[in-house]
Design a protein around this motif. Sequence first.
Motif, PDB file in Angstrom:
ATOM      1  N   ALA A  45     -68.167-137.865   9.969  1.00 15.10           N
ATOM      2  CA  ALA A  45     -68.879-136.613   9.715  1.00 15.10           C
ATOM      3  C   ALA A  45     -69.350-136.537   8.260  1.00 15.10           C
ATOM      4  N   ILE A  46     -68.470-136.889   7.322  1.00 15.67           N
ATOM      5  CA  ILE A  46     -68.836-136.828   5.900  1.00 15.67           C
ATOM      6  C   ILE A  46     -69.910-137.866   5.582  1.00 15.67           C
ATOM      7  N   ALA A  47     -69.731-139.089   6.103  1.00  7.43           N
ATOM      8  CA  ALA A  47     -70.718-140.139   5.858  1.00  7.43           C
ATOM      9  C   ALA A  47     -72.062-139.795   6.503  1.00  7.43           C
ATOM     10  N   ALA A  48     -72.024-139.223   7.711  1.00  5.91           N
ATOM     11  CA  ALA A  48     -73.263-138.841   8.384  1.00  5.91           C
ATOM     12  C   ALA A  48     -74.007-137.778   7.590  1.00  5.91           C
ATOM     13  N   ALA A  49     -73.271-136.804   7.050  1.00  6.25           N
ATOM     14  CA  ALA A  49     -73.903-135.758   6.230  1.00  6.25           C
ATOM     15  C   ALA A  49     -74.556-136.376   4.997  1.00  6.25           C
ATOM     16  N   GLY A  50     -73.877-137.346   4.378  1.00  3.24           N
ATOM     17  CA  GLY A  50     -74.440-138.015   3.212  1.00  3.24           C
ATOM     18  C   GLY A  50     -75.708-138.783   3.559  1.00  3.24           C
ATOM     19  N   PHE A  51     -75.698-139.486   4.682  1.00  3.72           N
ATOM     20  CA  PHE A  51     -76.878-140.246   5.094  1.00  3.72           C
ATOM     21  C   PHE A  51     -78.030-139.323   5.498  1.00  3.72           C
ATOM     22  N   MET A  52     -77.721-138.172   6.066  1.00  2.13           N
ATOM     23  CA  MET A  52     -78.776-137.218   6.408  1.00  2.13           C
ATOM     24  C   MET A  52     -79.491-136.737   5.142  1.00  2.13           C
ATOM     25  N   LEU A  53     -78.735-136.504   4.069  1.00  4.50           N
ATOM     26  CA  LEU A  53     -79.344-136.114   2.804  1.00  4.50           C
ATOM     27  C   LEU A  53     -80.229-137.240   2.258  1.00  4.50           C
ATOM     28  N   LEU A  54     -79.743-138.473   2.362  1.00  2.00           N
ATOM     29  CA  LEU A  54     -80.533-139.614   1.892  1.00  2.00           C
ATOM     30  C   LEU A  54     -81.786-139.807   2.740  1.00  2.00           C
ATOM     31  N   MET A  55     -81.648-139.646   4.049  1.00  2.00           N
ATOM     32  CA  MET A  55     -82.811-139.767   4.930  1.00  2.00           C
ATOM     33  C   MET A  55     -83.841-138.687   4.628  1.00  2.00           C
ATOM     34  N   GLN A  56     -83.359-137.467   4.342  1.00  2.00           N
ATOM     35  CA  GLN A  56     -84.275-136.393   3.982  1.00  2.00           C
ATOM     36  C   GLN A  56     -84.994-136.712   2.674  1.00  2.00           C
ATOM     37  N   TYR A  57     -84.261-137.260   1.719  1.00  2.00           N
ATOM     38  CA  TYR A  57     -84.852-137.627   0.431  1.00  2.00           C
ATOM     39  C   TYR A  57     -85.945-138.676   0.610  1.00  2.00           C
ATOM     40  N   HIS A  58     -85.724-139.636   1.515  1.00  2.00           N
ATOM     41  CA  HIS A  58     -86.697-140.705   1.763  1.00  2.00           C
ATOM     42  C   HIS A  58     -87.672-140.349   2.883  1.00  2.00           C
ATOM     43  N   ARG A  59     -87.670-139.089   3.309  1.00  2.00           N
ATOM     44  CA  ARG A  59     -88.578-138.595   4.359  1.00  2.00           C
ATOM     45  C   ARG A  59     -88.422-139.365   5.672  1.00  2.00           C
ATOM     46  N   GLN A  60     -87.178-139.706   5.990  1.00  2.00           N
ATOM     47  CA  GLN A  60     -86.896-140.415   7.243  1.00  2.00           C
ATOM     48  C   GLN A  60     -86.088-139.567   8.219  1.00  2.00           C
ATOM     49  N   LEU A  61     -85.805-138.322   7.849  1.00  2.00           N
ATOM     50  CA  LEU A  61     -84.998-137.467   8.717  1.00  2.00           C
ATOM     51  C   LEU A  61     -85.905-136.655   9.631  1.00  2.00           C
ATOM     52  N   HIS A  62     -86.001-137.076  10.875  1.00  2.00           N
ATOM     53  CA  HIS A  62     -86.770-136.350  11.885  1.00  2.00           C
ATOM     54  C   HIS A  62     -86.183-136.681  13.253  1.00  2.00           C
ATOM     55  N   TRP A  63     -86.441-135.810  14.214  1.00  2.00           N
ATOM     56  CA  TRP A  63     -85.899-136.014  15.563  1.00  2.00           C
ATOM     57  C   TRP A  63     -86.541-137.253  16.180  1.00  2.00           C
ATOM     58  N   PRO A  64     -85.724-138.263  16.568  1.00  2.00           N
ATOM     59  CA  PRO A  64     -86.302-139.518  17.066  1.00  2.00           C
ATOM     60  C   PRO A  64     -86.644-139.510  18.556  1.00  2.00           C
ATOM     61  N   VAL A  69     -82.213-141.631  20.612  1.00  2.00           N
ATOM     62  CA  VAL A  69     -80.841-141.162  20.410  1.00  2.00           C
ATOM     63  C   VAL A  69     -79.886-141.949  21.307  1.00  2.00           C
ATOM     64  N   GLY A  70     -80.305-142.202  22.554  1.00  2.00           N
ATOM     65  CA  GLY A  70     -79.489-143.027  23.450  1.00  2.00           C
ATOM     66  C   GLY A  70     -79.312-144.435  22.919  1.00  2.00           C
ATOM     67  N   ARG A  71     -80.388-144.990  22.341  1.00  2.00           N
ATOM     68  CA  ARG A  71     -80.315-146.341  21.774  1.00  2.00           C
ATOM     69  C   ARG A  71     -79.379-146.372  20.572  1.00  2.00           C
ATOM     70  N   TYR A  72     -79.490-145.382  19.700  1.00  2.00           N
ATOM     71  CA  TYR A  72     -78.595-145.322  18.544  1.00  2.00           C
ATOM     72  C   TYR A  72     -77.140-145.112  18.973  1.00  2.00           C
ATOM     73  N   SER A  73     -76.951-144.394  20.070  1.00  2.00           N
ATOM     74  CA  SER A  73     -75.590-144.177  20.581  1.00  2.00           C
ATOM     75  C   SER A  73     -74.962-145.489  21.021  1.00  2.00           C
ATOM     76  N   THR A 193     -74.592-140.278  15.864  1.00  2.00           N
ATOM     77  CA  THR A 193     -74.207-140.439  17.273  1.00  2.00           C
ATOM     78  C   THR A 193     -72.746-140.859  17.392  1.00  2.00           C
ATOM     79  N   GLY A 194     -72.223-141.557  16.362  1.00  2.00           N
ATOM     80  CA  GLY A 194     -70.798-141.867  16.360  1.00  2.00           C
ATOM     81  C   GLY A 194     -69.962-140.593  16.313  1.00  2.00           C
ATOM     82  N   CYS A 195     -70.428-139.614  15.540  1.00  2.00           N
ATOM     83  CA  CYS A 195     -69.755-138.301  15.515  1.00  2.00           C
ATOM     84  C   CYS A 195     -69.760-137.663  16.897  1.00  2.00           C
ATOM     85  N   LEU A 196     -70.860-137.843  17.627  1.00  2.00           N
ATOM     86  CA  LEU A 196     -70.935-137.276  18.982  1.00  2.00           C
ATOM     87  C   LEU A 196     -69.918-137.949  19.905  1.00  2.00           C
ATOM     88  N   TRP A 197     -69.811-139.284  19.806  1.00  2.00           N
ATOM     89  CA  TRP A 197     -68.801-139.993  20.606  1.00  2.00           C
ATOM     90  C   TRP A 197     -67.398-139.476  20.281  1.00  2.00           C
TER      91      TRP A 197
END
Length: 294
Positions: A45-64, A69-73, A193-197
């Motif tokens: 959860a903590i690592a995912a939150a950190g990566f979400m911030l980084l993805m937002q910074y690099h403009r890569q955070l968007h609904w895929p 999502v199934g593939r990433y899972s 998706t690991g958090c979801l599992w």
Amino acid sequence: MKDQPVVRAHLGLLLYAVLISTSFPIASFMGSSYSPLWTTWGRFAIAAAGFMLLMQYHRQLHWPGWANVGRYSLISLPLTGFFLLMFMAGETASSLAMGSLSTLIPLCSCLFAWLFWRQLPQPQRLLALCCGVAGALWVLTGGQLHQLSQGGWPPGNSLFVVACLLMGAYPLVLKSLHRGEPMLTVTGWSLITGCLWLSLALALLQPQWITPTTPQLAAIMWLATATTMLTFFLFQSASLVVGGSSANAYSLLTPALVLVIDLLMGKPLPSLWVLPGVGLIVITLLVLLKLDSD
């Protein structure tokens, strides 16, 4: 100088190996004192939150999209399983045992590549990986290999071998399901998706929630930031310079590094009989790096 990027890459990989090696003493500590499921969920959860911030910074955070999502899972499944089983194994397995057994991972990857894709590894590479595993088992037993059949194999060791099989499959799953997107995006969504599992596992198993102590919370934070986020960037930047195979070879240093970490934490000095095993591991690493540079 032309060689400076290569030297920096190898120094970065050495730091990467040190950081990864700290996971095993922490897994041994957390496995015997806190819920493995809650530990793994907190780390993700903590690592995912950190990566979400980084993805937002690099403009890569968007609904895929649901398909991605199934593939990433599927990509995250072996990764999530490995870390969960590592903390479960830590209840009875020592940090040195897990660090030593982790050298099975590249060998497992070679085995799976041959079984499913009929990719035969170089004979020299296969021999070197087997020597690395032999050296790790030597370190694990202090040169007394007969201990493995005389009660020197707790249940946690077997559990961690299963974890190594999952991690060995991870590069093959990633290669099969990667569609060319940036690795920052793949890793970020794998953690999400690991958090979801793990949330699904929490809902099904309902382990008792206990507020972590300060040392336990500090351990989870270290796992999320140093051994997940920082190691990602160290590995990615270095592998672009020296190649993924050479980068993965540094994981063979784990038993020797765990041994040093254990000593720094005040654990007793092991028998000098571990030194031949450490030497064999170092020689194996040098052989693999030489094979990759040819």
